[in-house]
Design an enzyme around this catalytic site. Structure first.
Site, PDB file in Angstrom:
ATOM      1  N   HIS A  53       2.373 -10.327  10.554  1.00 57.54           N
ATOM      2  CA  HIS A  53       3.613 -10.666   9.674  1.00 57.54           C
ATOM      3  C   HIS A  53       4.190 -11.919  10.204  1.00 57.54           C
ATOM      4  CE1 HIS A  53       6.737 -10.152   6.691  1.00 57.54           C
ATOM      5  NE2 HIS A  53       7.602 -10.629   7.552  1.00 57.54           N
TER       6      HIS A  53
ATOM      7  N   LEU B 298       0.831  -1.183  -0.041  1.00 54.51           N
ATOM      8  CA  LEU B 298      -0.030   0.079   0.051  1.00 54.51           C
ATOM      9  C   LEU B 298       0.903   1.098   0.121  1.00 54.51           C
ATOM     10  CD1 LEU B 298      -2.370  -1.463   2.703  1.00 54.51           C
ATOM     11  CD2 LEU B 298      -2.910  -1.034   0.168  1.00 54.51           C
TER      12      LEU B 298
END
Ligand code: GRF
Length: 208
Positions: A109, A93
């Protein structure tokens, strides 16, 4: 009542864990929409079958990242999101998008950040001979896979592990830490000071 929008690209098991915890624990929150960057994301079907609004903003339909980011933000804002949850969302993004949701966008993550940002985390942890690995929930900043750390889980790396085995062990802990981190957010139990995230009730931000 906080409005949560979850972004996915694939199977969405973290999304499921968050939706289930939100309902089972009666959070002052609701997952109002699940948005994917491809109609092929399997998690869309699960969300729809659980009464959640779903949509796909196909990244391939846009000329560049800015145009995609803008379309995605328009859909997120349409749902009035207080929190944006990235759950296996595989698009990078842009800085403008990240700034727009600063302090109210989280990611998970599958590594112990700041080790191994990016892809193939389990392979890289094995190749590096790590004796432990884990997962990290963090607020999203313009730096890929960095940003203030909300919670981490740690698992052992076994000598006979392969990527699949290690990924499964880490994923099981993702399903425990991500709902917890989101619950803290919706209950206003997090504060960020100088990039450090504090849990205001002293609840452990580490799962061992
Ligand atoms: C998880 O391992 C997550 O950490 C990573 O992508 C995977 C997504 O899995 N970002 P799922 O779609 O939540 O099942």
């Amino acid at each position: 009542m906080k409005r949560i929008v979850i972004l996915i690209s694939g199977r969405g098991s973290n999304m499921e864990a968050i939706v289930n915890a939100c309902r089972a624990e009666s959070w002052p929150a609701q997952v109002v929409a699940v948005i994917a960057n491809t109609v092929k994301a399997a998690g869309l079907r699960w969300a729809a079958s659980h009464g959640i609004a779903t949509e796909a903003v196909e990244h391939k339909a846009f000329a560049d990242r800015e145009a995609f980011d803008e379309a995605l933000a328009a859909r997120i804002d349409h749902h009035g999101a207080d929190l944006v949850v990235l759950a296996g969302f595989m698009r990078i993004l842009g800085a403008g998008f990240v700034r727009r949701y600063e302090g109210r966008m989280m990611n998970i993550h599958p590594s112990l950040l700041p080790a191994f940002p990016g892809l193939h985390t389990h392979r890289r942890a094995l190749e590096a001979g790590c004796k432990a690995s884990g997962a990290t929930v963090h607020f999203v900043t313009a730096d890929l896979d960095h940003g203030p750390i909300v919670m981490q889980s740690v698992v052992p790396v076994r000598h006979d592990d392969d990527e699949v085995a290690l990924a499964a062990r880490v994923l099981a802990t993702e399903h425990r830490i991500y709902p917890r981190a989101v619950r803290w957010f919706v209950n206003d139990r997090l504060r960020i000071e100088s990039r450090i995230v504090h849990q205001l009730d002293g609840e452990p931000q580490l799962l061992l």
